[in-house]
Scaffold this motif. Structure first.
Motif, PDB file in Angstrom:
ATOM      1  N   SER A  19      30.766  14.702  13.004  1.00 44.80           N
ATOM      2  CA  SER A  19      31.467  13.774  13.978  1.00 44.80           C
ATOM      3  C   SER A  19      30.366  12.766  14.224  1.00 44.80           C
ATOM      4  O   SER A  19      29.183  13.103  14.416  1.00 44.80           O
ATOM      5  CB  SER A  19      32.050  14.231  14.824  1.00 44.80           C
ATOM      6  N   LYS A  40      44.191  16.046  12.130  1.00 41.00           N
ATOM      7  CA  LYS A  40      43.664  15.328  13.108  1.00 41.00           C
ATOM      8  C   LYS A  40      43.875  16.062  14.402  1.00 41.00           C
ATOM      9  O   LYS A  40      43.113  16.453  15.148  1.00 41.00           O
ATOM     10  CB  LYS A  40      44.084  13.956  13.442  1.00 41.00           C
ATOM     11  N   SER A  53      42.420   8.332  18.235  1.00 40.90           N
ATOM     12  CA  SER A  53      41.045   7.439  18.146  1.00 40.90           C
ATOM     13  C   SER A  53      40.236   7.966  16.828  1.00 40.90           C
ATOM     14  O   SER A  53      38.743   7.420  16.663  1.00 40.90           O
ATOM     15  CB  SER A  53      40.248   7.861  19.349  1.00 40.90           C
ATOM     16  N   ASP A  55      38.912   8.178  12.837  1.00 40.64           N
ATOM     17  CA  ASP A  55      39.004   7.821  11.506  1.00 40.64           C
ATOM     18  C   ASP A  55      38.263   8.763  10.504  1.00 40.64           C
ATOM     19  O   ASP A  55      37.192   9.445  11.201  1.00 40.64           O
ATOM     20  CB  ASP A  55      38.151   6.592  11.333  1.00 40.64           C
ATOM     21  N   GLU A  57      36.543  10.431   7.054  1.00 38.93           N
ATOM     22  CA  GLU A  57      36.071  10.276   5.746  1.00 38.93           C
ATOM     23  C   GLU A  57      35.806  11.364   4.901  1.00 38.93           C
ATOM     24  O   GLU A  57      35.328  12.366   5.459  1.00 38.93           O
ATOM     25  CB  GLU A  57      34.479   9.433   6.080  1.00 38.93           C
ATOM     26  N   LYS A  68      38.354   7.051   2.356  1.00 35.94           N
ATOM     27  CA  LYS A  68      38.661   7.191   3.676  1.00 35.94           C
ATOM     28  C   LYS A  68      40.054   7.993   4.020  1.00 35.94           C
ATOM     29  O   LYS A  68      40.720   7.595   2.814  1.00 35.94           O
ATOM     30  CB  LYS A  68      38.590   5.908   4.528  1.00 35.94           C
ATOM     31  N   ASP A  70      42.955   7.427   5.312  1.00 36.87           N
ATOM     32  CA  ASP A  70      43.805   6.678   6.126  1.00 36.87           C
ATOM     33  C   ASP A  70      45.359   6.610   6.006  1.00 36.87           C
ATOM     34  O   ASP A  70      45.953   5.746   6.697  1.00 36.87           O
ATOM     35  CB  ASP A  70      43.388   5.244   5.770  1.00 36.87           C
ATOM     36  N   ASP A  72      48.276   8.997   7.407  1.00 40.78           N
ATOM     37  CA  ASP A  72      48.462   9.925   8.056  1.00 40.78           C
ATOM     38  C   ASP A  72      49.592  10.797   7.674  1.00 40.78           C
ATOM     39  O   ASP A  72      49.634  12.179   7.823  1.00 40.78           O
ATOM     40  CB  ASP A  72      48.978   9.419   9.794  1.00 40.78           C
ATOM     41  N   ASP A  91      34.708   8.444  15.924  1.00 43.41           N
ATOM     42  CA  ASP A  91      35.332   8.039  17.297  1.00 43.41           C
ATOM     43  C   ASP A  91      35.502   6.664  17.538  1.00 43.41           C
ATOM     44  O   ASP A  91      34.423   5.812  17.615  1.00 43.41           O
ATOM     45  CB  ASP A  91      34.669   8.835  18.294  1.00 43.41           C
ATOM     46  N   LYS A  92      36.866   5.891  17.117  1.00 44.87           N
ATOM     47  CA  LYS A  92      36.962   4.673  17.012  1.00 44.87           C
ATOM     48  C   LYS A  92      36.926   4.109  18.689  1.00 44.87           C
ATOM     49  O   LYS A  92      36.882   2.952  18.947  1.00 44.87           O
ATOM     50  CB  LYS A  92      38.339   4.337  16.717  1.00 44.87           C
TER      51      LYS A  92
END
Length: 244
Positions: A19, A40, A53, A55, A57, A68, A70, A72, A91-92
């Motif tokens: 992470s 997640k 928050s 993302d 990969e 990615k 992306d 859900d 962490d966005k």
């Protein structure tokens, strides 16, 4: 028998986790049948990043970036995940490396020794009526879940196998296809609709975790929730095949 070859993958996968908040790497095993959203939720307690928050990969066994994660609603097993692959959590919200372990920013809670000796976590939660001891909140959540399940069943009952349909999943383009399966599955609770898309916009060939629910060409099949499916007279596009 058609002489074809059926490939059955392991229902779970052992991955490496990293992470943006830590320099550490940990290993965990996950079921390929969970969605990215559920993944997640599990990662939240492992890496300290809130699910909203995140993302994600995917990196190969050789640590080459693949893509990615992306979607859900997609199943973990629909992505190119193999044992020893790496999932990197970003962490966005802007957290920095090492911030997760910086206790200087955490407000210290102190309980007198005599009070500590008289209390346990269970009695404390009971007194404050939190968690499983909040009967009103627990009953409310159960009622909401039952209502969602009943609504999902009603939507599924209105869909027939063989019907033409339109699928609208939030965040994805509208897709046309044919209903191939309606009902419950082994890979996840609830009601699901198996669809064969008109184009190769799906995830599989109707087989998930080694179980075949319907037949179609690879990448034409997908499972979606009943509420995203609209049954109607949706003619199949010819995509210009009659044009010179």
């Amino acid at each position: 028998m058609d002489g074809g070859v059926t490939i059955v993958t392991n229902p779970s996968v052992d991955v490496r986790l990293t992470s943006s908040l830590s320099t550490f790497e940990v290993r965990r095993r996950f079921n390929r049948g969970i969605t990215v959203a559920e993944l997640k939720g599990k990662l939240e307690m492992i890496v300290g990043v809130s699910a909203s928050s995140m993302d994600l990969e995917i990196f190969s066994v050789a640590d080459t970036f693949l893509q990615k994660m992306d979607d859900d609603e997609a199943l973990l097993g629909s992505y190119p995940i193999d044992d020893n692959s790496r999932i990197n959590v970003i962490d966005k919200s802007g957290g920095q490396v090492g911030e997760l372990f910086d206790v200087s920013k955490v407000e210290k809670f102190e309980l007198p020794d005599d009070a500590y000796d008289k209390r346990t976590a269970r009695s404390f939660m009971k007194k404050l009526h939190v968690g499983p001891y909040n009967e009103e909140e627990t009953a409310k959540k159960k009622a909401e879940l039952a209502a969602r399940n009943e609504e999902e069943k009603t939507a599924a009952d209105a869909i027939s196998v063989g019907s033409r349909c339109q699928v609208k999943v939030p965040g994805q383009p509208t897709k046309l296809g044919t209903v191939m399966y309606v009902g419950t599955t082994d890979f996840k609770p609830g009601y699901w609709v198996g669809v064969k898309y008109d184009e190769p916009l799906g995830k599989h060939n109707g087989t998930v975790q080694g179980k075949q629910y319907f037949e179609c060409e690879n990448k034409y099949g997908a499972f979606v929730k009943p509420k995203t499916v609209t049954v109607g007279d949706f003619p199949e596009e010819d995509y210009g095949l009659d044009e010179m």
